[in-house]
Design an enzyme around this catalytic site. Structure first.
Site, PDB file in Angstrom:
ATOM      1  NE  ARG A  54      -3.189  11.141  10.789  1.00  0.00           N
ATOM      2  CZ  ARG A  54      -2.428  10.686   9.799  1.00  0.00           C
ATOM      3  NH1 ARG A  54      -1.623  11.493   9.185  1.00  0.00           N
ATOM      4  NH2 ARG A  54      -2.487   9.425   9.404  1.00  0.00           N
ATOM      5  CB  THR A  55      -4.195   9.006  17.327  1.00  0.00           C
ATOM      6  OG1 THR A  55      -5.070   9.377  16.265  1.00  0.00           O
ATOM      7  CG2 THR A  55      -4.927   9.132  18.644  1.00  0.00           C
ATOM      8  CE  LYS A  83       4.953 -14.081  27.135  1.00  0.00           C
ATOM      9  NZ  LYS A  83       5.357 -13.596  28.447  1.00  0.00           N
ATOM     10  NE  ARG A 104      -6.347   4.711  16.711  1.00  0.00           N
ATOM     11  CZ  ARG A 104      -6.144   5.530  15.685  1.00  0.00           C
ATOM     12  NH1 ARG A 104      -5.527   5.103  14.613  1.00  0.00           N
ATOM     13  NH2 ARG A 104      -6.587   6.769  15.733  1.00  0.00           N
ATOM     14  CG  HIS A 132     -10.648   9.107  16.656  1.00  0.00           C
ATOM     15  ND1 HIS A 132      -9.895   9.500  17.756  1.00  0.00           N
ATOM     16  CD2 HIS A 132      -9.757   8.952  15.625  1.00  0.00           C
ATOM     17  CE1 HIS A 132      -8.613   9.563  17.388  1.00  0.00           C
ATOM     18  NE2 HIS A 132      -8.511   9.243  16.112  1.00  0.00           N
TER      19      HIS A 132
HETATM   20  N1   CP Z   1      -6.795  10.712  12.350  1.00  0.00           N
HETATM   21  C1   CP Z   1      -6.228   9.616  12.901  1.00  0.00           C
HETATM   22  O1   CP Z   1      -6.759   9.009  13.838  1.00  0.00           O
HETATM   23  O2   CP Z   1      -5.052   9.282  12.334  1.00  0.00           O
HETATM   24  P1   CP Z   1      -4.166   8.020  12.777  1.00  0.00           P
HETATM   25  O3   CP Z   1      -4.966   6.792  12.443  1.00  0.00           O
HETATM   26  O4   CP Z   1      -2.897   8.142  11.979  1.00  0.00           O
HETATM   27  O5   CP Z   1      -3.944   8.127  14.254  1.00  0.00           O
END
Ligand code: CP
Length: 306
Positions: A54-55, A83, A104, A132
């Protein structure tokens, strides 16, 4: 007046209520709009050191719908990190190629570290078990869509409250907006002390319980979460808790008419698909709203919208 131009989006605590509402209200403008070229000529770097569906895809779609180009990776296999290049050098270099970095990472604090190196906006798309914040904003958006307010709502967060970064970011925001919070988890997966300290700063009403049945009938929002298997050091510890809070449709008899179930997704077994066709299910709408919220965030922090 709220001005988000050049702002990093790292932690909920860095945002005011007015910042969050500014993003939410801007996101509403994107919900019924096709594409625009607000970010034509900009480059968004999506650096996903950890898996995401999703993100990553919603940030990528948001950028493309706004006319921006995207660069980045999903997994470090094809990068010079393999590397031995450092995280810091990687950020320093990509800082020179792009206008905004979405990151992320499995390590708590990674986005914060990146923000100390970069001179372009950094967006935390999930740092380890910490926070998040863009998920938090889409969750607030979704609640305001379904209930038109947050102050006074009864919201339960259930499942893995220790490692679940979404519930950390969200519960702090819900406290800012005046919701009553119920934390339901196994004793091993309770909400961390640092989050409760933040909640107290907002004089939030929250209680920690173990049985959903104690509050289910008074809830406005039930926020289910996956037990975060990837954060456990021992699989036997994971196995002890993985099946503790599986929702059962049979329990939803005297619930409020407008109860909404939310979930950041992905789900495993905690939210059975039998809920999907009920009026309670709001998690796919929640995921969809992530696109509009991320369009709003990119437009605001890159100064395309004031
Ligand atoms: N909700 C969420 O962060 O989903 P993903 O890990 O798929 O990005």
């Amino acid at each position: 007046m709220t001005n988000l131009k050049n702002k990093n989006i790292i932690y909920t605590q860095d945002l005011t209520k007015s910042d969050i509402l500014k993003i939410v209200n801007t996101a509403k403008r994107f919900a019924n709009k096709k594409s625009s070229k607000l970010l034509y000529g900009k480059v968004i770097a999506n650096l996903f050191f950890e898996p995401s569906s999703r993100t990553r895809f919603s940030f990528e779609t948001a950028a493309k719908k706004l006319g921006a180009e995207t660069i980045g990776f999903s997994g470090t296999e094809s990068t010079s990190l393999k590397k031995g290049e450092s995280f810091e050098d990687t950020i320093k270099v990509i800082n020179g190629y792009s206008d905004c970095i979405v990151i992320r990472h499995p390590d708590n604090g990674a986005a914060k570290r990146a923000s100390k190196i970069a001179n372009i906006p950094i967006i935390n798309a999930g740092d380890g078990s910490n926070q998040h914040p863009t998920q938090m904003i889409m969750d607030i958006y979704t609640i305001l869509e379904s209930h038109k307010k947050i102050n006074g709502l009864n919201v339960a967060l259930i499942g893995d409250l220790k490692y679940g970064r979404t519930v950390h970011s969200l519960s702090i925001a819900l406290a800012m907006f005046g919701a009553n919070l119920y934390f339901i988890s196994p004793s091993q997966l309770k909400m961390p002390a640092w989050v409760k300290t933040e909640l107290k700063k907002h004089k939030a009403k929250f209680s920690e319980i173990t049985k959903l049945s104690d509050v289910l009938n008074k809830l406005d929002i039930l926020y289910s979460t996956r037990v975060q298997k990837e954060r456990f050091k021992s699989m036997s510890d994971y196995n002890k808790v993985k099946n503790k809070y599986i929702l059962n449709l049979k329990d939803f008899i005297n619930v409020k008419k407008n109860l909404k179930i939310m979930h950041p997704l992905p789900r495993v077994n905690e939210l059975p698909t039998e809920f999907d066709d009920t009026p309670y299910a709001n998690y796919f709408e929640q995921a969809q709203n992530g696109l509009y919220v991320r369009q709003a965030i990119l437009s605001l922090i890159l100064g395309a919208i004031k």
